[in-house]
Motif scaffolding. Structure first.
Motif, PDB file in Angstrom:
ATOM      1  N   VAL A 281      20.769  26.808 115.010  1.00  0.00           N
ATOM      2  CA  VAL A 281      21.084  25.394 114.788  1.00  0.00           C
ATOM      3  C   VAL A 281      20.606  24.613 116.011  1.00  0.00           C
ATOM      4  CG1 VAL A 281      22.915  23.707 114.405  1.00  0.00           C
ATOM      5  CG2 VAL A 281      23.043  25.959 113.323  1.00  0.00           C
ATOM      6  N   THR A 282      19.719  23.656 115.768  1.00  0.00           N
ATOM      7  CA  THR A 282      19.053  22.942 116.869  1.00  0.00           C
ATOM      8  C   THR A 282      19.638  21.565 117.133  1.00  0.00           C
ATOM      9  OG1 THR A 282      17.414  22.118 115.294  1.00  0.00           O
ATOM     10  CG2 THR A 282      16.883  24.160 116.467  1.00  0.00           C
ATOM     11  N   SER A 283      20.446  21.034 116.200  1.00  0.00           N
ATOM     12  CA  SER A 283      21.060  19.720 116.409  1.00  0.00           C
ATOM     13  C   SER A 283      22.345  19.653 115.605  1.00  0.00           C
ATOM     14  CB  SER A 283      20.105  18.592 116.001  1.00  0.00           C
ATOM     15  OG  SER A 283      19.624  18.802 114.699  1.00  0.00           O
ATOM     16  N   LEU A 284      23.284  18.833 116.102  1.00  0.00           N
ATOM     17  CA  LEU A 284      24.605  18.758 115.496  1.00  0.00           C
ATOM     18  C   LEU A 284      25.196  17.378 115.768  1.00  0.00           C
ATOM     19  CD1 LEU A 284      26.845  20.579 114.113  1.00  0.00           C
ATOM     20  CD2 LEU A 284      27.733  20.954 116.431  1.00  0.00           C
ATOM     21  N   ALA A 285      25.822  16.797 114.748  1.00  0.00           N
ATOM     22  CA  ALA A 285      26.519  15.520 114.925  1.00  0.00           C
ATOM     23  C   ALA A 285      27.776  15.541 114.061  1.00  0.00           C
ATOM     24  CB  ALA A 285      25.619  14.351 114.538  1.00  0.00           C
ATOM     25  N   LEU A 286      28.839  14.927 114.575  1.00  0.00           N
ATOM     26  CA  LEU A 286      30.125  14.902 113.874  1.00  0.00           C
ATOM     27  C   LEU A 286      30.615  13.463 113.829  1.00  0.00           C
ATOM     28  CD1 LEU A 286      32.618  16.648 112.809  1.00  0.00           C
ATOM     29  CD2 LEU A 286      33.479  16.471 115.144  1.00  0.00           C
ATOM     30  N   HIS A 287      31.019  12.990 112.652  1.00  0.00           N
ATOM     31  CA  HIS A 287      31.624  11.662 112.541  1.00  0.00           C
ATOM     32  C   HIS A 287      33.031  11.853 111.990  1.00  0.00           C
ATOM     33  CE1 HIS A 287      32.246   7.434 111.855  1.00  0.00           C
ATOM     34  NE2 HIS A 287      31.050   7.150 112.362  1.00  0.00           N
ATOM     35  N   SER A 288      34.022  11.808 112.878  1.00  0.00           N
ATOM     36  CA  SER A 288      35.384  12.154 112.484  1.00  0.00           C
ATOM     37  C   SER A 288      36.036  11.076 111.637  1.00  0.00           C
ATOM     38  CB  SER A 288      36.227  12.444 113.731  1.00  0.00           C
ATOM     39  OG  SER A 288      36.028  11.444 114.696  1.00  0.00           O
ATOM     40  N   GLU A 289      35.550   9.833 111.718  1.00  0.00           N
ATOM     41  CA  GLU A 289      36.121   8.777 110.886  1.00  0.00           C
ATOM     42  C   GLU A 289      35.681   8.944 109.429  1.00  0.00           C
ATOM     43  OE1 GLU A 289      36.571   3.892 110.941  1.00  0.00           O
ATOM     44  OE2 GLU A 289      35.371   4.917 112.472  1.00  0.00           O
ATOM     45  N   TRP A 290      34.413   9.294 109.231  1.00  0.00           N
ATOM     46  CA  TRP A 290      33.900   9.515 107.877  1.00  0.00           C
ATOM     47  C   TRP A 290      34.119  10.953 107.403  1.00  0.00           C
ATOM     48  CZ3 TRP A 290      28.550   7.105 109.478  1.00  0.00           C
ATOM     49  CH2 TRP A 290      28.728   5.741 109.726  1.00  0.00           C
ATOM     50  N   LYS A 291      34.596  11.826 108.301  1.00  0.00           N
ATOM     51  CA  LYS A 291      34.841  13.248 107.991  1.00  0.00           C
ATOM     52  C   LYS A 291      33.548  13.951 107.558  1.00  0.00           C
ATOM     53  CE  LYS A 291      39.433  12.946 108.402  1.00  0.00           C
ATOM     54  NZ  LYS A 291      39.598  11.530 108.719  1.00  0.00           N
ATOM     55  N   LEU A 292      32.484  13.688 108.311  1.00  0.00           N
ATOM     56  CA  LEU A 292      31.174  14.255 107.986  1.00  0.00           C
ATOM     57  C   LEU A 292      30.636  15.017 109.186  1.00  0.00           C
ATOM     58  CD1 LEU A 292      29.527  11.181 106.198  1.00  0.00           C
ATOM     59  CD2 LEU A 292      30.551  13.187 105.110  1.00  0.00           C
ATOM     60  N   VAL A 293      29.907  16.090 108.923  1.00  0.00           N
ATOM     61  CA  VAL A 293      29.204  16.826 109.971  1.00  0.00           C
ATOM     62  C   VAL A 293      27.760  17.035 109.521  1.00  0.00           C
ATOM     63  CG1 VAL A 293      29.939  19.103 109.091  1.00  0.00           C
ATOM     64  CG2 VAL A 293      29.217  18.868 111.469  1.00  0.00           C
ATOM     65  N   ALA A 294      26.819  16.736 110.425  1.00  0.00           N
ATOM     66  CA  ALA A 294      25.393  16.920 110.137  1.00  0.00           C
ATOM     67  C   ALA A 294      24.856  18.016 111.040  1.00  0.00           C
ATOM     68  CB  ALA A 294      24.624  15.620 110.362  1.00  0.00           C
ATOM     69  N   PHE A 295      23.932  18.797 110.523  1.00  0.00           N
ATOM     70  CA  PHE A 295      23.383  19.929 111.270  1.00  0.00           C
ATOM     71  C   PHE A 295      21.904  20.054 110.944  1.00  0.00           C
ATOM     72  CE2 PHE A 295      25.483  21.039 107.349  1.00  0.00           C
ATOM     73  CZ  PHE A 295      24.484  21.681 106.624  1.00  0.00           C
ATOM     74  N   GLY A 296      21.131  20.543 111.922  1.00  0.00           N
ATOM     75  CA  GLY A 296      19.690  20.708 111.719  1.00  0.00           C
ATOM     76  C   GLY A 296      19.212  22.020 112.303  1.00  0.00           C
ATOM     77  N   THR A 297      18.160  22.572 111.686  1.00  0.00           N
ATOM     78  CA  THR A 297      17.516  23.789 112.188  1.00  0.00           C
ATOM     79  C   THR A 297      16.006  23.534 112.233  1.00  0.00           C
ATOM     80  OG1 THR A 297      17.091  24.845 110.050  1.00  0.00           O
ATOM     81  CG2 THR A 297      19.295  25.132 110.981  1.00  0.00           C
ATOM     82  N   SER A 298      15.240  24.594 112.386  1.00  0.00           N
ATOM     83  CA  SER A 298      13.780  24.445 112.379  1.00  0.00           C
ATOM     84  C   SER A 298      13.237  24.260 110.967  1.00  0.00           C
ATOM     85  CB  SER A 298      13.126  25.665 113.037  1.00  0.00           C
ATOM     86  OG  SER A 298      13.602  26.855 112.438  1.00  0.00           O
ATOM     87  N   HIS A 299      14.123  24.314 109.958  1.00  0.00           N
ATOM     88  CA  HIS A 299      13.681  24.175 108.568  1.00  0.00           C
ATOM     89  C   HIS A 299      14.080  22.862 107.935  1.00  0.00           C
ATOM     90  CE1 HIS A 299      14.432  28.646 109.127  1.00  0.00           C
ATOM     91  NE2 HIS A 299      13.119  28.488 109.138  1.00  0.00           N
ATOM     92  N   GLY A 300      15.070  22.189 108.488  1.00  0.00           N
ATOM     93  CA  GLY A 300      15.533  20.952 107.889  1.00  0.00           C
ATOM     94  C   GLY A 300      16.910  20.606 108.388  1.00  0.00           C
ATOM     95  N   PHE A 301      17.560  19.678 107.676  1.00  0.00           N
ATOM     96  CA  PHE A 301      18.907  19.281 108.087  1.00  0.00           C
ATOM     97  C   PHE A 301      19.756  19.037 106.851  1.00  0.00           C
ATOM     98  CE2 PHE A 301      16.315  15.490 107.840  1.00  0.00           C
ATOM     99  CZ  PHE A 301      17.116  14.524 107.244  1.00  0.00           C
ATOM    100  N   GLY A 302      21.063  19.021 107.064  1.00  0.00           N
ATOM    101  CA  GLY A 302      21.987  18.832 105.959  1.00  0.00           C
ATOM    102  C   GLY A 302      23.186  18.027 106.392  1.00  0.00           C
ATOM    103  N   LEU A 303      23.953  17.556 105.394  1.00  0.00           N
ATOM    104  CA  LEU A 303      25.168  16.777 105.640  1.00  0.00           C
ATOM    105  C   LEU A 303      26.295  17.417 104.844  1.00  0.00           C
ATOM    106  CD1 LEU A 303      26.407  14.199 106.935  1.00  0.00           C
ATOM    107  CD2 LEU A 303      25.890  13.023 104.776  1.00  0.00           C
ATOM    108  N   PHE A 304      27.425  17.616 105.517  1.00  0.00           N
ATOM    109  CA  PHE A 304      28.565  18.285 104.888  1.00  0.00           C
ATOM    110  C   PHE A 304      29.800  17.412 105.026  1.00  0.00           C
ATOM    111  CE2 PHE A 304      32.120  21.300 104.753  1.00  0.00           C
ATOM    112  CZ  PHE A 304      31.795  22.030 103.609  1.00  0.00           C
ATOM    113  N   ASP A 305      30.530  17.271 103.932  1.00  0.00           N
ATOM    114  CA  ASP A 305      31.798  16.533 103.897  1.00  0.00           C
ATOM    115  C   ASP A 305      32.915  17.546 104.171  1.00  0.00           C
ATOM    116  OD1 ASP A 305      34.133  15.261 103.272  1.00  0.00           O
ATOM    117  OD2 ASP A 305      33.475  14.491 101.333  1.00  0.00           O
ATOM    118  N   HIS A 306      33.472  17.522 105.392  1.00  0.00           N
ATOM    119  CA  HIS A 306      34.461  18.552 105.725  1.00  0.00           C
ATOM    120  C   HIS A 306      35.860  18.183 105.244  1.00  0.00           C
ATOM    121  CE1 HIS A 306      36.197  16.448 109.231  1.00  0.00           C
ATOM    122  NE2 HIS A 306      34.975  16.186 109.632  1.00  0.00           N
ATOM    123  N   GLN A 307      36.044  16.983 104.664  1.00  0.00           N
ATOM    124  CA  GLN A 307      37.325  16.665 104.048  1.00  0.00           C
ATOM    125  C   GLN A 307      37.379  17.232 102.628  1.00  0.00           C
ATOM    126  OE1 GLN A 307      38.566  12.625 104.399  1.00  0.00           O
ATOM    127  NE2 GLN A 307      40.484  12.934 103.329  1.00  0.00           N
TER     128      GLN A 307
END
Length: 959
Positions: A591-617
């Motif tokens: 995992v090459t990048s990571l961002a967390l938005h605790s107000e929206w309850k979202l976590v974003a992650f990226g690798t050498s292949h792409g990135f994704g968004l996950f709703d952790h709520q």
């Protein structure tokens, strides 16, 4: 002509810059790299550590630290404090002696080198004649006794280092007083140890390597007693009353010798091989400590059976029927005992054993049952498992701080509660203005939380992600478990453990929200864990989700490592941060990048292949985006793969060289070659070429090919509430930047709080920006209508930031490795740019927004960009006009790992690794400065100097 003009000198701004910016390297956190010597002063209650690079560091009470550096950069072999003084002597491996002193200057104490000296023999004499092997600072504080390889003992005056030749103790003089049938000339070669009599300063004990020990009368210049050991001598130690001394030997034995007034030759009272009868390793140092209950403490280094335990690094403590061999995971450099230094005291009554190992400092409480370890307030072994990433969080709310400390205290119940025993000096630094955390990710899957508020980097809490996964090691294993019948009675101590059960566990990215207590960590095998803080132990199931980043892509095959296997069913977690969801990227790349938005309850992650968004709520994957270019085969091989294509790497290198030569020839050809350049680079239009024209002081940016490997590597992720579709409505958005110079922007629809669990979060791609020079994007930032960076999630809700200006137009700042560019939003039209000015191939490595306050007034502060380049320079660039304010050299450009490890703070400080075990702390701000400020006062000197215990100094020769 406008672009050739230089801005005029603004004296007001220059004055303001002096009030805002100042570069200082302030303190080194962690454990000294490659320690080589240890010293202790019971008078000052200070400890000194020397290193192989010539550094010397003094430590006392928490916050009391001093550092000096020998100009020669030679290994420090021995350190000795001068009795009852603020002075110490160091011996280096080039045979030079250095006198250091602690002197007060400007209200604080400073460590300064006063004199240096090298012992020289007569012309034509071999180097061994003056090679110093043992040093004894005499309690008179006037002289040093220097034992040498030749057997001579030279007397040197302090502080002048003048050799008192008439007081030299020669082997010939020693042999005159010893019967010939007992000794010969070779018996007096190589002085192994020198010890002053604890009750009579006119007598010193001389130990020679071959086993001969002599008690020498300094007044009458003669030997009064001699003792003949049958084994090679390693060290000596006086008992407190001076009636006996202890010798330790190469064969793993130690002997007690009585010193009687009526007999010049004595036999040992007792000869003991504690781990015999089989051949044992040498006992290199020993202490014999008396106690009120009559049972002595016998503490020694080494002595283990050679065949079975020859590779162990141990120190044994024996007290009556209690015996423990403390087993260290790295080589023991030296140790000392803290005991009663009161001259009137009848007994030693030892309180603590202090051990300097090669990779950590361990302190054992000898007063408490079971002899537990003491939690050190400094000299933390940062690299107990190799550091893989770092994350700094400023200004932690008190409630979160207390909950983290509470979780950490439950982990430390096996530590001793005794106060830190090395408590000399006084810390006079002001209390830290705020609570700061430094989080370090490690190769073994742990995250450590450090108190980085002040001078001492102190461990608060350790989080392990291992329990989520199935590994070869059982997390319930206890290294300290000791069988009742086990012999020798070994007990593991210390935290240094360089071996990881599985390299895939390594932590690569960390993001902590200080307001909500949510923590996201991501690892080497594509694992992303989202955690929340729980004050109690808990057992629960960790939800799993997979993110397939190669959706709709055909013909790709992952050649790297497999994903980690997870545990089925409920998992028990300690109090602290507990994972509640695991997102597994596929392929399981780093995992090459990571961002967390605790107000929206979202976590974003990226690798050498792409990135994704996950709703952790809702625990639901929102979307994934593949960023792979068809030529990115290397991205599918993984960092742990052994099948990387060397041919392809070479081919790409030659292509870059060829393109570089072609472009340089065309530049030399003049303006008439523009059409040729356009033909050769058909995929770039004329606007690109015009954009790459620079003022004479700027380096031309060379466009990169889309075929370069790892173009899809996601370097940065950023959440923002801004104007993306039109200028009338703002919405949540996610931005991603790649290695190929592409920026993706997604509009997010986050349901309101009352419908948050009922409706899904939706995402739609709104923008895709391709930087024409295709340099990697290392930072993305949105500025509001006041040109201020958007606040962190929940920062406004906690009244710690103004609400962003949503009336004026927003701006997007994209930082690539080679330039800074500002776009207007929502149109994404270019507004302003700054191209890095360097002829040496300057590249941006790290960038962050930092707030700089004026040291003259509390009313003024500004946000600027702090930028670290691949040359090790730090540049401060203004916002929003992108003007270079100042440049500081910080890290050597050859120190690639130091540059890669650098982390900036929100208020203009930073940390980078100067060795695997040490962080250098620096400050760019005049206002925020964390540095040692301490003072060492001279304690009252006792009138009875005869009670000085030279045994607390290490006088043994260092091999």
């Amino acid at each position: 002509m406008r672009r050739f003009l230089r801005p005029g000198h603004d004296p007001v701004r220059e004055r303001l810059k002096r009030d805002l910016f100042q570069f200082n390297k302030t303190v080194e956190h962690g454990f000294p790299h490659q320690p080589s010597a240890l010293g202790y002063s019971p008078f000052l209650r200070l400890m000194a550590i020397g290193t192989r690079s010539g550094a010397i560091k003094l430590y006392g009470a928490p916050g009391v630290e001093f550092m000096g550096l020998h100009e020669e950069n030679n290994t420090v072999m021995q350190i000795h404090f001068i009795p009852d003084q603020c002075r110490l002597v160091t011996l280096l491996d080039d045979n030079s002696l250095h006198l250091w002193s602690l002197k007060q200057h400007g209200g604080t104490s400073e460590l300064r080198e006063e004199h240096r000296f090298t012992l020289k023999g007569p012309p034509g004499s071999p180097p061994s004649a003056t090679q110093v092997t043992a040093v004894l600072p005499h309690s008179s504080r006037e002289v040093l006794y220097l034992g040498t390889e030749s057997g001579n003992i030279f007397v040197v005056e302090l502080p002048s280092f003048r050799v008192l030749e008439d007081r030299t103790i020669t082997p010939e003089a020693v042999l005159q007083r010893i019967p010939e049938d007992n000794c010969n000339r070779r018996s007096c070669e190589l002085v192994e140890a020198l010890q002053e009599h604890p009750k009579n300063p006119d007598q010193i004990l001389i130990g020679y390597s071959r086993g001969l020990i002599v008690l020498w009368d300094l007044q009458n210049n003669k030997a009064t007693h001699h003792f003949l050991g049958s084994q090679q001598l390693e060290n000596l130690y006086w008992q407190r009353d001076g009636s006996k001394f202890i010798s330790c030997h190469y064969d793993g034995s130690y002997s007690q010798w009585p010193v009687s007034s009526d007999n010049s030759q004595s036999e040992p009272l007792e000869n003991t091989v504690p781990y015999g009868p089989f051949p044992c390793k040498a006992i290199s140092k020993i202490y014999w400590q008396t106690t009120k209950n009559g049972l002595p403490y016998i503490i020694f280094q080494g002595g283990m059976p050679r065949a079975s335990y020859g590779d162990r690094h141990s120190i044994s403590v024996i007290h009556g029927s209690q015996q423990t061999a403390f087993d260290f995971t790295s080589r023991v450099i030296d140790f000392f005992i803290i005991f009663s230094s009161d001259p009137a005291a009848e007994f030693d009554d030892p309180s603590a054993l202090v051990v300097l190992a090669e990779e950590e400092l361990v302190v054992i409480d000898l007063k408490s049952a079971g002899w537990p370890a003491v939690h050190p307030p400094y000299l933390a072994s940062l690299h107990c498992s190799a550091i893989t990433c770092s994350h700094h969080v400023s200004n932690i709310p008190l409630k979160l701080w207390e909950r983290i400390i509470s979780a950490g205290s439950k982990q430390n119940i096996h530590y001793s509660s005794m106060p830190w025993p090395i408590d000399g000096g006084t810390n006079i630094a002001p209390d830290p203005p705020q609570r700061d955390l430094l989080l370090t990710g490690h190769e073994d899957g742990t995250v450590r939380f450090w108190d980085a508020s002040g001078v001492c980097l102190h461990l608060l809490y350790k989080l392990s992600t291992v329990r989520v996964f199935l590994t070869d090691a059982d997390p319930n294993d206890n290294m300290n478990t000791l069988g009742e019948e086990e012999w020798p009675p070994l007990r593991k101590v210390g935290t240094f453990d360089p071996y990881s059960d599985d390299p895939r566990l390594g932590i690569q990215k960390i993001y902590l929200c200080k307001y909500s207590g949510y923590l996201a960590v991501a690892g080497t095998a594509g694992q992303v864990l989202v955690m929340e803080l729980n004050d109690e132990d808990a057992e629960h199931v960790v939800d799993h989700a997979e993110a397939d980043l190669l959706q709709d892509q055909e013909g790709y095959r992952w050649k790297g490592h497999e994903k980690l296997k997870t545990r089925d069913g409920p998992v028990r977690f300690e109090a602290g941060f507990q994972p509640f969801v695991l997102v597994q990227c596929q392929p399981p790349a780093v995992v090459t990048s990571l961002a967390l938005h605790s107000e929206w309850k979202l976590v974003a992650f990226g690798t050498s292949h792409g990135f994704g968004l996950f709703d952790h709520q809702q625990k639901r994957l929102v979307f994934v985006k593949c960023t792979l270019h068809p030529s990115d085969q290397l991205a599918l091989e993984g960092p742990l793969s052994r099948v990387k294509s060397l041919k392809k790497s070479l081919r790409q290198s030659f292509r870059r060289i060829r393109r570089s030569r072609v472009s340089s020839r065309k530049r030399r050809g003049g303006g008439g070659n523009a059409s040729e350049v356009q033909e050769a680079n058909a995929k770039f239009d004329q606007d690109v070429l015009q954009e790459m024209e620079l003022a004479p002081v700027q380096r031309k940016i060379e466009a990169r090919s889309a075929e370069d490997s790892f173009t899809g590597f996601v370097r940065t992720l950023y959440f923002a509430d801004t104007f993306l579709r039109d200028s009338s409505r703002h919405c949540p958005s996610l931005w991603a930047g790649t290695n190929g110079g592409t920026v993706y922007a997604f509009c997010l629809r986050v349901p309101p709080a009352e419908r948050r669990m009922d409706e899904p979060v939706r995402a739609e791609q709104a923008k895709e920006i391709q930087l024409m020079h295709r340099a990697p994007v290392v930072g993305i930032l949105v500025l509001d209508g006041r040109s201020t960076p958007l606040p962190e999630p929940l920062e406004v809700a906690h009244d710690l930031s103004k609400s962003p200006d949503m009336q004026g137009s927003h701006q997007l700042l994209v930082v690539s490795e080679e330039q800074f560019k500002v776009f207007t939003l929502p149109k994404v039209s270019s507004k302003l740019k700054l191209k890095l000015t360097a002829l040496e191939g300057c590249r941006v490595r790290k960038v962050t927004v930092a707030n700089f306050g004026s040291c003259k007034t509390d009313d003024y502060s500004e946000n600027d960009l702090a930028v670290l380049t691949n040359l090790g320079d730090i540049q401060i660039i203004s916002l929003p006009f992108l003007k270079l304010q100042i440049r500081y050299p910080c890290i050597r450009k050859e120190d690639v790992s130091g540059i890669a490890s650098c982390v900036f703070t929100k208020y203009g400080q930073g940390f980078y690794l100067i060795s695997p075990s040490e962080f250098e702390r620096f400050s760019l701000s005049t206002k925020w400065l964390v540095e040692p400020r301490c003072i060492v006062d001279m304690p009252e000197v006792t009138s009875n100097n005869h009670v000085h215990k030279p045994g607390t100094e290490n006088t043994a020769r260092k091999s």
